[in-house]
Motif scaffolding. Structure first.
Motif, PDB file in Angstrom:
ATOM      1  N   VAL A   1       0.839  -1.204   0.000  1.00 51.00           N
ATOM      2  CA  VAL A   1       0.000   0.000   0.000  1.00 51.00           C
ATOM      3  C   VAL A   1       0.873   1.254   0.000  1.00 51.00           C
ATOM      4  O   VAL A   1       0.691   2.161  -0.817  1.00 51.00           O
ATOM      5  N   VAL A   2       1.841   1.296   0.922  1.00 50.30           N
ATOM      6  CA  VAL A   2       2.694   2.483   1.046  1.00 50.30           C
ATOM      7  C   VAL A   2       3.537   2.670  -0.218  1.00 50.30           C
ATOM      8  O   VAL A   2       3.685   3.794  -0.706  1.00 50.30           O
ATOM      9  N   ALA A   3       4.061   1.585  -0.764  1.00 47.38           N
ATOM     10  CA  ALA A   3       4.861   1.688  -1.995  1.00 47.38           C
ATOM     11  C   ALA A   3       4.013   2.213  -3.149  1.00 47.38           C
ATOM     12  O   ALA A   3       4.475   3.057  -3.931  1.00 47.38           O
TER      13      ALA A   3
ATOM     14  N   ALA B   1      -1.231   5.137  12.488  1.00 47.77           N
ATOM     15  CA  ALA B   1       0.174   5.556  12.583  1.00 47.77           C
ATOM     16  C   ALA B   1       0.395   6.916  11.920  1.00 47.77           C
ATOM     17  O   ALA B   1       1.519   7.423  11.905  1.00 47.77           O
ATOM     18  N   GLU B   2      -0.665   7.490  11.361  1.00 52.34           N
ATOM     19  CA  GLU B   2      -0.626   8.765  10.640  1.00 52.34           C
ATOM     20  C   GLU B   2       0.266   8.704   9.398  1.00 52.34           C
ATOM     21  O   GLU B   2       0.874   9.687   8.999  1.00 52.34           O
ATOM     22  N   TYR B   3       0.303   7.533   8.768  1.00 44.63           N
ATOM     23  CA  TYR B   3       1.062   7.342   7.535  1.00 44.63           C
ATOM     24  C   TYR B   3       0.206   7.600   6.300  1.00 44.63           C
ATOM     25  O   TYR B   3       0.724   7.881   5.234  1.00 44.63           O
ATOM     26  N   VAL B   4      -1.119   7.452   6.438  1.00 42.53           N
ATOM     27  CA  VAL B   4      -2.028   7.760   5.333  1.00 42.53           C
ATOM     28  C   VAL B   4      -3.139   8.666   5.833  1.00 42.53           C
ATOM     29  O   VAL B   4      -3.447   8.696   7.035  1.00 42.53           O
TER      30      VAL B   4
ATOM     31  N   TYR C   1     -10.928   8.623  -0.678  1.00 43.06           N
ATOM     32  CA  TYR C   1      -9.602   8.903  -1.223  1.00 43.06           C
ATOM     33  C   TYR C   1      -8.546   8.554  -0.183  1.00 43.06           C
ATOM     34  O   TYR C   1      -8.763   8.742   1.019  1.00 43.06           O
ATOM     35  N   VAL C   2      -7.419   8.066  -0.665  1.00 39.12           N
ATOM     36  CA  VAL C   2      -6.308   7.689   0.206  1.00 39.12           C
ATOM     37  C   VAL C   2      -5.065   8.418  -0.277  1.00 39.12           C
ATOM     38  O   VAL C   2      -4.782   8.456  -1.477  1.00 39.12           O
ATOM     39  N   ALA C   3      -4.323   9.005   0.658  1.00 41.19           N
ATOM     40  CA  ALA C   3      -3.082   9.700   0.324  1.00 41.19           C
ATOM     41  C   ALA C   3      -2.024   9.357   1.366  1.00 41.19           C
ATOM     42  O   ALA C   3      -2.339   9.124   2.537  1.00 41.19           O
ATOM     43  N   LEU C   4      -0.794   9.329   0.947  1.00 38.80           N
ATOM     44  CA  LEU C   4       0.331   9.143   1.852  1.00 38.80           C
ATOM     45  C   LEU C   4       0.634  10.492   2.496  1.00 38.80           C
ATOM     46  O   LEU C   4       0.735  11.507   1.808  1.00 38.80           O
ATOM     47  N   THR C   5       0.753  10.509   3.804  1.00 36.79           N
ATOM     48  CA  THR C   5       1.083  11.757   4.499  1.00 36.79           C
ATOM     49  C   THR C   5       2.587  11.998   4.432  1.00 36.79           C
ATOM     50  O   THR C   5       3.365  11.105   4.045  1.00 36.79           O
TER      51      THR C   5
ATOM     52  N   GLY D   1       4.164   9.508   6.551  1.00 41.97           N
ATOM     53  CA  GLY D   1       4.204   8.206   5.889  1.00 41.97           C
ATOM     54  C   GLY D   1       5.306   8.128   4.855  1.00 41.97           C
ATOM     55  O   GLY D   1       5.994   7.115   4.716  1.00 41.97           O
ATOM     56  N   ARG D   2       5.487   9.220   4.111  1.00 46.21           N
ATOM     57  CA  ARG D   2       6.554   9.262   3.092  1.00 46.21           C
ATOM     58  C   ARG D   2       7.929   9.153   3.756  1.00 46.21           C
ATOM     59  O   ARG D   2       8.790   8.409   3.302  1.00 46.21           O
TER      60      ARG D   2
END
Length: 107
Positions: A22-24, A61-64, A78-82, A85-86
């Motif tokens: 997901v993060v990638a 974890a406040e990553y997304v 909608y999903v975004a990387l914070t 998270g980056r």
């Protein structure tokens, strides 16, 4: 990493295979860009329930960032990387490289 240094710690939130995927996937988006839940689900070949569980862990974890809205009368998520998270993903990939390459990827 040298012989007298402990191996780098891997972020357990990202380390789970599904969350790493997901993060990638979100990391390739530009800062502030987002992807619909459905598009992310299809891209990763995950079920809605499985993706939802992993997104919850990443959101805690406040990553997304998850944004629920409507397109007309249809609900859209909608999903975004914070930024956090980056940075966590950059740290994670750096740690993996250090584990793989004892010189830490530098020559």
């Amino acid at each position: 990493m040298t012989a007298d240094q402990p191996p780098p710690e891997l972020d357990p939130v990202i380390h789970a295979q599904a969350r790493l995927r997901v993060v990638a996937a979100l990391n390739v988006l530009g800062d502030g860009d987002e992807m619909t839940f459905g598009s992310l689900k299809d891209l990763l070949g995950m079920t809605a329930g499985n993706l939802s569980v992993h997104l919850t862990k990443l959101e805690e974890a406040e990553y997304v960032r998850i944004t629920k809205t409507h397109r007309g009368r249809t609900p859209v998520t909608y999903v975004a990387l914070t930024r956090r998270g980056r940075l966590a993903f950059e740290d994670y990939t750096r740690a993996i490289r250090a584990l793989i390459d004892p010189a830490g990827g530098t020559t």
